[in-house]
Design a protein around this motif. Structure first.
Motif, short mmCIF file in Angstrom:
data_model
loop_
_atom_site.label_atom_id
_atom_site.label_comp_id
_atom_site.label_asym_id
_atom_site.label_seq_id
_atom_site.Cartn_x
_atom_site.Cartn_y
_atom_site.Cartn_z
N ARG A 30 0.83 -1.19 0.00
CA ARG A 30 0.00 0.00 0.00
C ARG A 30 0.88 1.25 0.00
NH1 ARG A 30 -5.29 0.81 1.49
NH2 ARG A 30 -5.39 -1.29 2.38
N HIS A 31 0.52 2.22 -0.84
CA HIS A 31 1.23 3.50 -0.85
C HIS A 31 0.87 4.27 0.42
CE1 HIS A 31 2.87 3.24 -4.89
NE2 HIS A 31 1.69 2.90 -5.36
N ASP A 32 1.86 4.55 1.26
CA ASP A 32 1.56 5.31 2.47
C ASP A 32 1.33 6.79 2.15
OD1 ASP A 32 4.20 5.65 1.72
OD2 ASP A 32 4.98 5.73 3.77
N LEU A 33 2.01 7.30 1.12
CA LEU A 33 1.86 8.68 0.70
C LEU A 33 1.81 8.73 -0.83
CD1 LEU A 33 4.55 10.36 3.00
CD2 LEU A 33 2.07 10.52 3.29
N THR A 34 1.31 9.81 -1.36
CA THR A 34 1.38 10.03 -2.80
C THR A 34 2.84 10.22 -3.19
OG1 THR A 34 -0.84 10.96 -2.94
CG2 THR A 34 0.71 11.62 -4.65
N SER A 35 3.24 9.64 -4.32
CA SER A 35 4.66 9.68 -4.69
C SER A 35 4.84 9.74 -6.20
CB SER A 35 5.38 8.44 -4.15
OG SER A 35 4.81 7.26 -4.68
N VAL A 36 5.98 10.27 -6.60
CA VAL A 36 6.44 10.24 -7.99
C VAL A 36 7.84 9.64 -7.96
CG1 VAL A 36 7.05 11.60 -10.02
CG2 VAL A 36 5.06 12.25 -8.64
N SER A 37 8.03 8.52 -8.64
CA SER A 37 9.29 7.79 -8.59
C SER A 37 9.91 7.66 -9.97
CB SER A 37 9.08 6.38 -8.00
OG SER A 37 8.51 6.46 -6.70
N TYR A 38 11.20 7.87 -10.04
CA TYR A 38 11.95 7.78 -11.28
C TYR A 38 12.68 6.45 -11.31
CZ TYR A 38 15.48 8.79 -14.83
OH TYR A 38 16.30 8.74 -15.95
N VAL A 39 12.44 5.65 -12.36
CA VAL A 39 13.10 4.36 -12.50
C VAL A 39 14.49 4.60 -13.07
CG1 VAL A 39 12.99 2.04 -13.47
CG2 VAL A 39 10.88 3.24 -12.88
N ARG A 40 15.50 4.40 -12.24
CA ARG A 40 16.87 4.70 -12.62
C ARG A 40 17.46 3.60 -13.50
NH1 ARG A 40 18.80 5.98 -7.62
NH2 ARG A 40 19.35 3.83 -7.17
N CYS A 41 17.16 2.36 -13.18
CA CYS A 41 17.66 1.25 -14.01
C CYS A 41 16.83 0.02 -13.71
CB CYS A 41 19.15 1.00 -13.75
SG CYS A 41 19.54 0.42 -12.10
N GLY A 42 16.96 -0.99 -14.58
CA GLY A 42 16.23 -2.24 -14.41
C GLY A 42 14.82 -2.17 -14.95
N SER A 43 13.98 -3.08 -14.48
CA SER A 43 12.61 -3.17 -14.97
C SER A 43 11.76 -3.90 -13.95
CB SER A 43 12.60 -3.94 -16.30
OG SER A 43 11.28 -4.28 -16.67
N PHE A 44 10.47 -3.54 -13.89
CA PHE A 44 9.53 -4.27 -13.06
C PHE A 44 8.11 -3.98 -13.53
CE2 PHE A 44 10.18 -0.18 -11.06
CZ PHE A 44 8.93 0.21 -10.60
N GLY A 45 7.18 -4.86 -13.15
CA GLY A 45 5.78 -4.65 -13.46
C GLY A 45 5.09 -3.98 -12.28
N TYR A 46 4.03 -3.23 -12.57
CA TYR A 46 3.29 -2.52 -11.53
C TYR A 46 1.81 -2.67 -11.81
CZ TYR A 46 1.47 1.42 -8.77
OH TYR A 46 0.76 2.20 -7.89
N ARG A 47 1.06 -3.09 -10.79
CA ARG A 47 -0.39 -3.27 -10.94
C ARG A 47 -1.10 -2.50 -9.82
NH1 ARG A 47 0.15 -9.83 -11.31
NH2 ARG A 47 1.31 -9.91 -13.28
N ALA A 48 -2.05 -1.67 -10.23
CA ALA A 48 -2.83 -0.89 -9.27
C ALA A 48 -4.11 -0.43 -9.95
CB ALA A 48 -2.04 0.32 -8.76
N LEU A 55 7.46 -1.14 -16.40
CA LEU A 55 8.30 0.04 -16.23
C LEU A 55 9.76 -0.32 -16.48
CD1 LEU A 55 6.61 1.47 -13.02
CD2 LEU A 55 6.13 2.01 -15.40
N VAL A 56 10.43 0.49 -17.27
CA VAL A 56 11.83 0.28 -17.62
C VAL A 56 12.62 1.54 -17.27
CG1 VAL A 56 11.31 -1.39 -19.45
CG2 VAL A 56 11.36 1.06 -19.99
N ALA A 57 13.92 1.51 -17.48
CA ALA A 57 14.76 2.67 -17.16
C ALA A 57 14.23 3.92 -17.85
CB ALA A 57 16.19 2.41 -17.59
N GLY A 58 14.04 4.98 -17.07
CA GLY A 58 13.50 6.23 -17.60
C GLY A 58 12.01 6.40 -17.37
#
Length: 284
Positions: A30-48, A55-58
């Motif tokens: 759970r997101h505790d606060l509203t956020s904006v995150s920059y993906v510096r490197c790597g990759s992952f999936g996000y479901r919400a 999400l990939v680098a950038g």
């Protein structure tokens, strides 16, 4: 997961380093606060909110405070790293954005956001005289300026296609300094150019060539913030064969020419103020 708190306040800055891979179980968070995150490197999936993103680098992840989410790592063994900016409730109110702008989920690599993400990273590593919270506020402001113009469609692709697109995004990121065209990229994926173009754009949110150019801009922003070499050398190192094309592309993305961006990263308040004014005009 390794988490380092870099700054605390109305805007908190955290460095996330995740080593999860395909065999790591996913869990509801759970997101505790509203956020904006920059993906510096790597990759992952996000479901919400019933939507899925790769999400990939950038890329940029916008998390809405109170929302449940799941991160997945089924397509990449190398983990991922993010620079996250969490906003206290009073700061969210101060920005005055519409609620839906904080519910965007994942955004594809956008040059206007990547250069500020790299500026923030340069502040973290000490390669810039910028404060990391200053860079974070500029990144959030730039995102909100774009939020009304861009909305990424939810991801609809099979797992095999998602894996192929993510693997090629990582390959492009590693080889962005090389002379790469669509045919060569499609061959790397083992697909026809037309099939690959559609697949990549559907999963990543931009075309392969757009992603390649943005990977080069990310590299250029890193070098400008922490390197003393001439702008021409930076352009060539980042993969731009034509200096004038690099200057135009970077200016369009950052709001400042490369030399002015370098001055801003080194603490030139006049350049910083110019960038802030440009962001303010875009928001209004």
């Amino acid at each position: 997961m390794q988490v380092a708190h870099l700054h605390r306040g109305a805007l908190s800055v955290l460095d996330f380093r995740c080593q999860a891979g395909p065999h790591t179980p996913s869990a509801v968070e759970r997101h505790d606060l509203t956020s904006v995150s920059y993906v510096r490197c790597g990759s992952f999936g996000y479901r919400a909110r019933g939507e899925s993103f790769e999400l990939v680098a950038g890329s940029v992840l916008v998390g809405h405070g109170g929302d449940e989410f799941v991160c997945t790592h089924e397509h990449h063994h190398g983990g991922d790293e993010c620079l996250s900016f969490k906003l206290a409730a009073e700061l969210v109110d101060e920005f005055g954005a519409r609620p839906r702008h904080w519910q965007a989920g994942g955004l594809p690599p956008l040059p206007e956001l990547m250069v500020l993400g790299e500026l923030a990273q340069a502040a973290v590593t000490g390669d810039s005289d910028f404060g990391v919270d200053e860079a974070g506020l500029l990144l959030v402001g730039r995102y909100l300026a774009l939020a009304g113009q861009r909305r990424r469609a939810p991801l609809q692709a099979q797992a095999r296609d998602r894996r192929r697109a993510v693997e090629i995004a990582l390959w492009l990121d590693e080889n962005a300094h090389e002379d790469i065209d669509l045919q060569a990229t499609a061959a790397q994926a083992g697909l026809s150019a037309w099939h690959f173009l559609r697949l990549f754009a559907r999963v990543v949110g931009v075309t392969p060539h757009q992603y390649l150019l943005r990977a080069r801009l990310r590299r250029a922003a890193q070098l400008l913030a922490g390197d003393e070499r001439p702008v021409t050398a930076v352009a060539l190192d980042a993969g731009f064969a034509d200096l004038s094309n690099f200057v135009r592309s970077f200016h369009r993305a950052a709001g400042l020419p490369p030399r002015h961006f370098r001055h801003a990263a080194r603490g030139d308040r006049e350049r910083i103020a110019a960038l802030a004014r440009r962001l303010d005009r875009r928001r209004h």
